[in-house]
Design a protein around this motif. Structure first.
Motif, short mmCIF file in Angstrom:
data_model
loop_
_atom_site.label_atom_id
_atom_site.label_comp_id
_atom_site.label_asym_id
_atom_site.label_seq_id
_atom_site.Cartn_x
_atom_site.Cartn_y
_atom_site.Cartn_z
N TYR A 98 -33.28 39.07 -30.66
CA TYR A 98 -32.79 39.21 -32.03
C TYR A 98 -32.85 37.94 -32.84
O TYR A 98 -32.77 37.98 -34.06
CB TYR A 98 -31.35 39.73 -32.03
N THR A 99 -32.94 36.80 -32.19
CA THR A 99 -32.87 35.56 -32.95
C THR A 99 -34.12 34.71 -32.77
O THR A 99 -34.86 34.48 -33.72
CB THR A 99 -31.62 34.76 -32.52
N ARG B 152 -21.58 44.52 -24.94
CA ARG B 152 -22.39 44.22 -23.76
C ARG B 152 -23.46 43.17 -24.04
O ARG B 152 -24.10 42.66 -23.11
CB ARG B 152 -22.99 45.51 -23.18
N ILE B 153 -23.68 42.84 -25.30
CA ILE B 153 -24.77 41.92 -25.64
C ILE B 153 -24.59 40.51 -25.05
O ILE B 153 -25.55 39.94 -24.54
CB ILE B 153 -25.00 41.89 -27.16
N PRO B 154 -23.37 39.95 -25.08
CA PRO B 154 -23.23 38.61 -24.49
C PRO B 154 -23.65 38.55 -23.01
O PRO B 154 -24.00 37.49 -22.52
CB PRO B 154 -21.73 38.33 -24.63
N ASN B 155 -23.63 39.70 -22.32
CA ASN B 155 -24.07 39.72 -20.94
C ASN B 155 -25.56 39.99 -20.80
O ASN B 155 -26.07 40.15 -19.70
CB ASN B 155 -23.28 40.78 -20.15
N GLN B 156 -26.24 40.09 -21.93
CA GLN B 156 -27.69 40.29 -21.90
C GLN B 156 -28.35 39.23 -22.77
O GLN B 156 -28.77 39.52 -23.90
CB GLN B 156 -28.05 41.67 -22.45
N PRO B 157 -28.46 38.02 -22.28
CA PRO B 157 -29.00 36.93 -23.10
C PRO B 157 -30.41 37.24 -23.61
O PRO B 157 -30.79 36.80 -24.69
CB PRO B 157 -29.02 35.74 -22.16
N ASP B 158 -31.16 38.02 -22.83
CA ASP B 158 -32.53 38.34 -23.26
C ASP B 158 -32.54 39.11 -24.57
O ASP B 158 -33.41 38.91 -25.42
CB ASP B 158 -33.28 39.11 -22.15
N LEU C 288 -30.23 38.91 -26.94
CA LEU C 288 -29.84 37.98 -28.00
C LEU C 288 -31.04 37.15 -28.44
O LEU C 288 -31.25 36.91 -29.63
CB LEU C 288 -28.72 37.07 -27.47
N ILE C 289 -31.87 36.78 -27.46
CA ILE C 289 -33.08 36.03 -27.77
C ILE C 289 -34.02 36.90 -28.60
O ILE C 289 -34.61 36.45 -29.59
CB ILE C 289 -33.75 35.56 -26.46
N ASN D 231 -23.11 46.02 -17.97
CA ASN D 231 -22.95 44.87 -18.86
C ASN D 231 -21.59 44.83 -19.55
O ASN D 231 -21.35 43.98 -20.39
CB ASN D 231 -24.06 44.85 -19.91
#
Lengths: 328, 258
Positions: free
Chosen positions: B32-33, B21-27, B29-30, A94
């Protein structure tokens, strides 16, 4: 470390997982600036040896020194002098390729500017510049291995460990990895390479240590190992497979042992290289056997392996394949 | 550099990695929000009408509790991330580098704190929209509540670090988290007053640290009697860190790839 000291020196190395003995007292050395190939089937103990030499695992017995440092007593200092890459291509999927290299550089405690400059340089050398800003999960298998190798090289370690660097790669990526590794060794890096591919050890390694079931069963250069198996071998591919018996009978008179049919070709060990092909063609012609292809071959490391262990290199007869994977 | 300075530097490098690396793991981010928002809306509007919380609107009762639950589970990203690092062989790479032995874990737990700040802001935002208000709370009490929440999140990050290092895959970490730890949050005063629970469960809920911390948050933000809850909450957090941080570091030293 002075120039005459071995970059890798292993003495009586032992490691067991429960009742399974992964290494039963292994000895080998690698001179600085050379490539040592650790060759063996799955479960032979190759990965265990690499894990001990890279300080990931403590040995149960024996001693090992890398770059002049003891792998257990001087583990912390040793980590600054080695690089590790391998079949698992340990990159963060990632993160971008650039961010992966910068991170590893920073964890070797390079300054930020230094780590970034070196990352850019390595991405360029490993033909990853176009992909530098993409997450590594978008990379092909070959690109990941190259990124993994670049990460292992970022701090210019004097000793490099490559654990099955081309396992699972397509032939083109394999060739490209070989060229990258050869470029490193030309630059003076000592490399320990594990592989189950004989052609890989043959091509890359200055010396080869063959291990099986945790024991060293042979050691030497590729040529020395081949000499242990003996002479040349004549291989004949027939136009008509039905002619095999007649071909074997025709060649029997000139062969050191009785010829045999293997993988669709008749193979005959011969003592005399000169004139062997002409003689074989005459004999087969007289027997009215059509020839598709005929060649003389030196023994391959595969032959060496069969001769030493009674089984081929890529099959594990005891069914305990993947021991390394299961217990590591 | 001294070893402490190196540990801090390694920690920051890895915390930055975890955030990058979070922007490449949309799941993630979801998680967390959107997920906390869904929970707030479901509880306020689906269960809220049926749950009696004497003296308070349900949304006021709920918000401190649901924030406690969300923040405690904020560290779950550490369990997922570490088990993935083990599975993918990254832990091997880190352990072969001349870096601090604790930094992989301190980097994780530190980036969790930053993510929990984001999560907390989202939760408070949706809480205010749904009608939540601080009651009889001074600025100091509000801030102390936020400090307690972040400390709780930090303590749980260490628990989840251990879970992650014992899991052979993110799926296993998920199973452990949601079958062992998640139910604990329900057997507490997070969502409902414990007084309505049957014998046995009620006594369990009363000693559950999630109850202690939820009640502490309510005393700080809603002016309910504090009893010993506030300082006991800090003691609980300290105990969890003191127990789980060394266990996780010890496990990290010996954990093997795959």
């Amino acid at each position: 470390m002075n120039a005459t000291e071995d970059a890798i020196a292993v003495e009586g190395l032992q490691k067991s997982y429960g009742s399974v003995r992964a290494l039963c007292g292994v000895d080998f050395t690698a001179q600085a600036g050379t490539v040592l190939g650790l060759l063996g089937p799955n479960g032979a103990g190759k990965t265990t040896a690499v894990r001990i030499l890279t300080t990931l695992l403590k040995p149960d017995g024996g001693r090992a020194r890398v770059a002049g440092l003891d792998v257990t007593k001087d583990a912390a200092a040793l980590r600054a002098r080695i690089g590790l890459a391998g079949q698992y291509a340990a990159v963060d999927e990632n993160l971008t390729g650039f961010a992966n290299l910068e991170m590893v550089g920073r964890l070797y405690h390079m300054g930020r500017a230094d780590a970034r400059a070196r990352a850019t340089e390595l991405l360029e050398r490993f033909e990853l510049t176009d992909a530098a800003k993409r997450p590594a999960k978008t990379y092909s298998g070959g690109m990941r291995r190259r990124l993994d190798l670049a990460a292992a090289l970022i701090f210019r370690p004097p000793v490099l460990f490559l654990d099955e660097p081309t396992t699972g790669l397509d032939p083109r990526s394999r060739l490209s990895m070989w060229e990258m590794i050869e470029a490193r060794t030309a630059a003076g890096t000592t490399v320990l390479l594990t592989t189950q591919y004989l052609d890989e050890a043959d091509r890359l390694a200055d010396r080869i240590v063959v291990i099986d079931h945790g024991n060293v069963i042979a050691e030497g250069t590729s040529d020395e190992l081949k000499d242990r198996v003996g002479g040349e071998r004549l291989e004949v591919e027939l136009e008509d497979g039905g002619d095999a018996e007649r071909a074997i009978a025709a060649l029997a008179g000139m062969a050191a042992e009785r010829p045999a049919l293997e993988d669709g070709a008749v193979r005959a060990p011969v003592n005399q290289r000169s004139g062997a092909i002409a003689e074989a063609v005459r004999r087969l012609d007289a027997a009215d056997v059509g020839i598709e292809d005929i060649r003389l071959q030196r023994p391959t490391l595969d032959d060496v392996f069969v001769a030493l262990t009674g089984h081929g290199a890529e099959v594990d007869p005891d069914g305990d394949a993947a021991l390394d994977e299961a217990v590591a | 550099m001294s070893s402490l300075a190196l540990t801090i530097s390694d920690t920051l490098v890895l915390a930055r990695r975890n955030l990058a690396r979070i922007p490449n793991q949309p799941d993630l981010l979801i998680a967390y929000t959107v997920q906390p928002v869904m929970f707030v809306l479901l509880f306020v509007y689906v269960f809220g009408g049926a749950i009696r919380t004497p003296g308070f609107d349900y949304v006021d009762f709920l918000m401190p509790g649901i924030i406690v639950q969300s923040i405690a589970f904020g560290g779950f990203v550490t369990a997922l991330g570490l088990s993935e690092d083990v599975q993918k062989g990254l832990i091997d790479r880190f352990r072969s580098l001349p870096m601090s032995r604790a930094a992989v874990l301190t980097g994780r737990t530190f980036s969790d704190v930053l993510l929990n700040c984001l999560s907390l802001a989202v939760l408070l935002g949706v809480g205010f929209i749904a009608g939540f208000n601080f009651i009889d709370a001074s600025a100091g009490e509000i801030v102390l509540g936020i400090v307690l929440l972040l400390l709780l999140g930090y303590a749980f990050s260490w628990i989840f670090a251990l879970v992650g290092l014992f899991s052979s895959s993110p799926e296993t970490a998920n199973a452990i988290g949601f079958t062992l730890i998640f139910p604990l949050t329900f057997a507490s005063s997070v969502f409902v007053p414990v007084g309505s629970m049957p014998d046995g469960l009620r006594q369990f809920a009363q000693v559950n640290p999630f109850t202690t911390v939820s009640d502490a948050m309510r005393s700080l933000w809603l002016g309910t009697p504090a009893h010993t809850d506030v300082w006991m909450s800090f003691v609980w957090c300290a105990i969890l860190i003191a127990v789980f941080a060394p266990l996780a570091v010890a496990r990290y030293r010996t954990v093997a790839a795959r």
